[in-house]
Design a protein around this motif. Structure first.
Motif, PDB file in Angstrom:
ATOM      1  N   SER A 198      26.813  61.294  40.065  1.00  0.00           N
ATOM      2  CA  SER A 198      27.960  60.390  39.930  1.00  0.00           C
ATOM      3  C   SER A 198      28.843  60.323  41.167  1.00  0.00           C
ATOM      4  CB  SER A 198      28.816  60.816  38.729  1.00  0.00           C
ATOM      5  OG  SER A 198      29.338  62.117  38.928  1.00  0.00           O
ATOM      6  N   ARG A 199      28.691  61.265  42.096  1.00  0.00           N
ATOM      7  CA  ARG A 199      29.602  61.325  43.237  1.00  0.00           C
ATOM      8  C   ARG A 199      29.559  60.070  44.081  1.00  0.00           C
ATOM      9  NH1 ARG A 199      27.316  64.514  48.430  1.00  0.00           N
ATOM     10  NH2 ARG A 199      28.732  62.977  49.333  1.00  0.00           N
ATOM     11  N   TYR A 200      28.390  59.459  44.241  1.00  0.00           N
ATOM     12  CA  TYR A 200      28.259  58.341  45.174  1.00  0.00           C
ATOM     13  C   TYR A 200      29.076  57.129  44.739  1.00  0.00           C
ATOM     14  CZ  TYR A 200      24.490  61.088  47.171  1.00  0.00           C
ATOM     15  OH  TYR A 200      23.758  62.097  47.746  1.00  0.00           O
ATOM     16  N   GLU A 201      29.047  56.818  43.461  1.00  0.00           N
ATOM     17  CA  GLU A 201      29.787  55.659  42.954  1.00  0.00           C
ATOM     18  C   GLU A 201      31.273  55.979  42.773  1.00  0.00           C
ATOM     19  OE1 GLU A 201      28.280  52.457  41.767  1.00  0.00           O
ATOM     20  OE2 GLU A 201      26.804  53.191  43.191  1.00  0.00           O
TER      21      GLU A 201
ATOM     22  N   LEU B 258      23.659  54.078  50.244  1.00  0.00           N
ATOM     23  CA  LEU B 258      23.659  55.321  49.481  1.00  0.00           C
ATOM     24  C   LEU B 258      22.391  55.427  48.644  1.00  0.00           C
ATOM     25  CD1 LEU B 258      27.422  55.604  48.439  1.00  0.00           C
ATOM     26  CD2 LEU B 258      26.240  56.618  50.394  1.00  0.00           C
ATOM     27  N   PRO B 259      21.975  56.658  48.296  1.00  0.00           N
ATOM     28  CA  PRO B 259      20.613  56.849  47.794  1.00  0.00           C
ATOM     29  C   PRO B 259      20.383  56.695  46.306  1.00  0.00           C
ATOM     30  CG  PRO B 259      21.637  58.972  48.163  1.00  0.00           C
ATOM     31  CD  PRO B 259      22.630  57.931  48.598  1.00  0.00           C
ATOM     32  N   GLU B 260      21.389  56.973  45.461  1.00  0.00           N
ATOM     33  CA  GLU B 260      21.105  57.011  44.026  1.00  0.00           C
ATOM     34  C   GLU B 260      22.395  56.988  43.217  1.00  0.00           C
ATOM     35  OE1 GLU B 260      21.660  60.306  42.414  1.00  0.00           O
ATOM     36  OE2 GLU B 260      21.154  61.765  43.973  1.00  0.00           O
ATOM     37  N   LYS B 261      22.230  56.818  41.893  1.00  0.00           N
ATOM     38  CA  LYS B 261      23.366  56.760  40.990  1.00  0.00           C
ATOM     39  C   LYS B 261      23.345  57.871  39.944  1.00  0.00           C
ATOM     40  CE  LYS B 261      24.018  51.746  41.419  1.00  0.00           C
ATOM     41  NZ  LYS B 261      24.062  50.441  40.694  1.00  0.00           N
TER      42      LYS B 261
ATOM     43  N   TYR C 215      28.072  47.379  50.781  1.00  0.00           N
ATOM     44  CA  TYR C 215      27.510  48.551  50.110  1.00  0.00           C
ATOM     45  C   TYR C 215      26.231  48.212  49.359  1.00  0.00           C
ATOM     46  CZ  TYR C 215      27.134  52.116  46.406  1.00  0.00           C
ATOM     47  OH  TYR C 215      26.675  53.066  45.537  1.00  0.00           O
ATOM     48  N   ALA C 216      25.245  49.104  49.462  1.00  0.00           N
ATOM     49  CA  ALA C 216      24.007  48.982  48.689  1.00  0.00           C
ATOM     50  C   ALA C 216      23.563  50.360  48.244  1.00  0.00           C
ATOM     51  CB  ALA C 216      22.913  48.308  49.514  1.00  0.00           C
ATOM     52  N   ASN C 217      23.097  50.456  47.002  1.00  0.00           N
ATOM     53  CA  ASN C 217      22.595  51.720  46.471  1.00  0.00           C
ATOM     54  C   ASN C 217      21.122  51.556  46.128  1.00  0.00           C
ATOM     55  OD1 ASN C 217      21.975  53.924  44.491  1.00  0.00           O
ATOM     56  ND2 ASN C 217      24.144  54.377  44.782  1.00  0.00           N
ATOM     57  N   ALA C 218      20.300  52.474  46.610  1.00  0.00           N
ATOM     58  CA  ALA C 218      18.846  52.343  46.465  1.00  0.00           C
ATOM     59  C   ALA C 218      18.325  52.842  45.128  1.00  0.00           C
ATOM     60  CB  ALA C 218      18.141  53.103  47.585  1.00  0.00           C
ATOM     61  N   GLU C 219      19.160  53.513  44.350  1.00  0.00           N
ATOM     62  CA  GLU C 219      18.769  54.035  43.037  1.00  0.00           C
ATOM     63  C   GLU C 219      17.469  54.838  43.106  1.00  0.00           C
ATOM     64  OE1 GLU C 219      20.096  51.439  39.606  1.00  0.00           O
ATOM     65  OE2 GLU C 219      19.813  49.911  41.146  1.00  0.00           O
ATOM     66  N   GLN C 220      17.421  55.715  44.106  1.00  0.00           N
ATOM     67  CA  GLN C 220      16.333  56.675  44.316  1.00  0.00           C
ATOM     68  C   GLN C 220      14.994  56.013  44.635  1.00  0.00           C
ATOM     69  OE1 GLN C 220      17.369  60.109  44.308  1.00  0.00           O
ATOM     70  NE2 GLN C 220      15.478  60.110  45.464  1.00  0.00           N
TER      71      GLN C 220
ATOM     72  N   THR D  67      12.059  69.874  42.392  1.00  0.00           N
ATOM     73  CA  THR D  67      12.242  68.920  41.301  1.00  0.00           C
ATOM     74  C   THR D  67      12.184  67.485  41.798  1.00  0.00           C
ATOM     75  OG1 THR D  67      13.656  70.577  40.256  1.00  0.00           O
ATOM     76  CG2 THR D  67      13.700  68.351  39.335  1.00  0.00           C
ATOM     77  N   LYS D  68      11.235  66.737  41.329  1.00  0.00           N
ATOM     78  CA  LYS D  68      11.040  65.360  41.768  1.00  0.00           C
ATOM     79  C   LYS D  68      12.298  64.527  41.529  1.00  0.00           C
ATOM     80  CE  LYS D  68       7.997  61.339  41.097  1.00  0.00           C
ATOM     81  NZ  LYS D  68       7.894  61.062  42.537  1.00  0.00           N
ATOM     82  N   ASP D  69      12.750  63.894  42.602  1.00  0.00           N
ATOM     83  CA  ASP D  69      13.873  62.945  42.558  1.00  0.00           C
ATOM     84  C   ASP D  69      15.190  63.559  42.079  1.00  0.00           C
ATOM     85  OD1 ASP D  69      12.180  60.951  43.462  1.00  0.00           O
ATOM     86  OD2 ASP D  69      11.713  60.227  41.448  1.00  0.00           O
TER      87      ASP D  69
END
Length: 371
Positions: free
Chosen positions: A57-60, A51-54, A83-88, A209-211
């Motif tokens: 809030s939906r991903y977590e 998953l891409p980011e935190k 599971y791994a999250n890349a935090e953008q 909008t960046k990120d």
């Protein structure tokens, strides 16, 4: 039947088939699926989830736990979700993908930070014999399937709601706050919204909008206020709820008491509460349980080799910049306003009344009859 009607019809059919297959026990291995009915593996399946980011809030809160629970159910408790999250961070996601290839997961569900940059990693997974299902965002490279919401429809719902609320003619000025250029969904949201907004209002300022970061949206909004004048902004198209929060913060900092309508997406709890309070005009509710559960079913069916079942779960076809006719499943969305909270997030159990109607929002909830 035009192409738009056909796409909606396909998505509804996919949802029905998913429910039917699960209800009949086909996807948990207890039914008679026909076709490729002998699974290539048993229940001991490892699903890699990237998953891409935190910041959203939906991903977590939704995607990961729902997928984990569904895989567990489909495999009689023997399957595993890594599971791994890349935090953008696209480079971090590349490393996480490499690690999952090295660990020999059976299938990958990939929600890409950067859909273009991840393509070499997708190719490596394919060469290692690991199927890749693009989840929520359409990754480039040789993916096996794709599941997401009808992203152009998301933008259409947002744009149409804003136009209906303004209803003042094309001289009205709005600010358009789009998502990150690295996210292919953002381009689809933007295209859908422009189809509704163009020629009906004046888009005075538009930002990518960046990120997707709320802080970046806030800074963009402050620049727009300085350029246009705070009293000249009739409304704001915001592609998601996180950015809507930053936009509303900027408007309040500029002294705006009577906020213009601000759109959103994702039905985040903060966004729903802002809608209840009247600070945010609307959001787009995307039924995450349906998307996440279907993604889990697709992953398990793909590993088991259930051709008919996998085909039933992916009745649509989508083209990416690198590949054509990708088996896909598009899930439909709904507008979330003060009037539809009961029939969206409350009905589907995304939030409880107690979660939404905290002390700060109790009076507003009472006025809306949310109890």
């Amino acid at each position: 039947m035009n192409s738009r009607t056909r796409r909606i019809s396909i998505a509804i059919t996919a949802s029905t088939l998913t429910f039917t297959l699960a209800a009949c026990g086909v996807l948990d291995g207890s039914g008679d699926g026909g076709g490729e009915e002998s699974p290539s593996v048993g229940d001991d399946i490892t699903v890699g989830l990237l998953l891409p980011e935190k910041s959203n809030s939906r991903y977590e809160k939704f995607d990961y736990p729902i997928i984990k629970k569904r895989v567990d159910l489909l495999t009689d408790g023997k399957g595993e979700v890594v599971y791994a999250n890349a935090e953008q961070d696209a480079d971090k996601q590349d490393d996480q993908l490499d690690q999952m290839i090295a660990d020999k997961v059976d299938v990958l569900l990939l929600d890409a930070v950067d859909s273009h940059a991840i393509a070499p990693g997708v190719k490596k997974a394919k060469e290692a014999g690991i199927p890749v299902i693009a989840y929520d965002r359409l990754a480039e490279g040789p993916i096996d399937a794709y599941i997401s919401f009808d992203n152009e429809a998301v933008g259409q719902v947002q744009g149409r709601a804003l136009i209906d609320e303004l209803n003042g003619g094309k001289t009205q000025k709005i600010v358009m706050m789009n998502g990150a250029v690295t996210d292919p969904n953002a381009a689809q949201f933007k295209a859908g919204a422009l189809g509704e907004l163009s020629g009906k209002v004046t888009i005075a300022k538009s930002y990518d909008t960046k990120d997707w970061k709320p802080a970046n949206a806030r800074a963009n909004m402050m620049a727009a206020i300085s350029s246009i004048g705070v009293d000249n902004i009739a409304g704001v198209y915001s592609a998601n709820d996180g950015m809507a929060g930053g936009i509303i913060s900027a408007l309040k900092a500029a002294g705006v008491a009577d906020l213009p309508p601000v759109t959103g997406q994702d039905a985040e709890l903060d966004g729903v509460q802002r809608i209840v309070a009247g600070d945010q005009f609307m959001s787009v509710y995307k039924p995450y349980p349906q998307e996440a559960e279907t993604a889990a079913e697709m992953a398990v069916a793909r590993v088991r080799g259930y051709g008919i079942e996998f085909d039933a779960l992916t009745p649509d076809k989508i083209d990416s910049p690198t590949h054509k006719n990708i088996p896909s499943n598009l899930v439909q969305v709904a507008s979330l306003t003060r009037e539809t909270i009961d029939t969206t997030v409350l009905r589907d159990g995304i939030y409880t009344v107690e979660q939404i109607c905290t002390a700060k929002y109790k009076a507003a909830c009472d006025s809306l009859g949310i109890k």
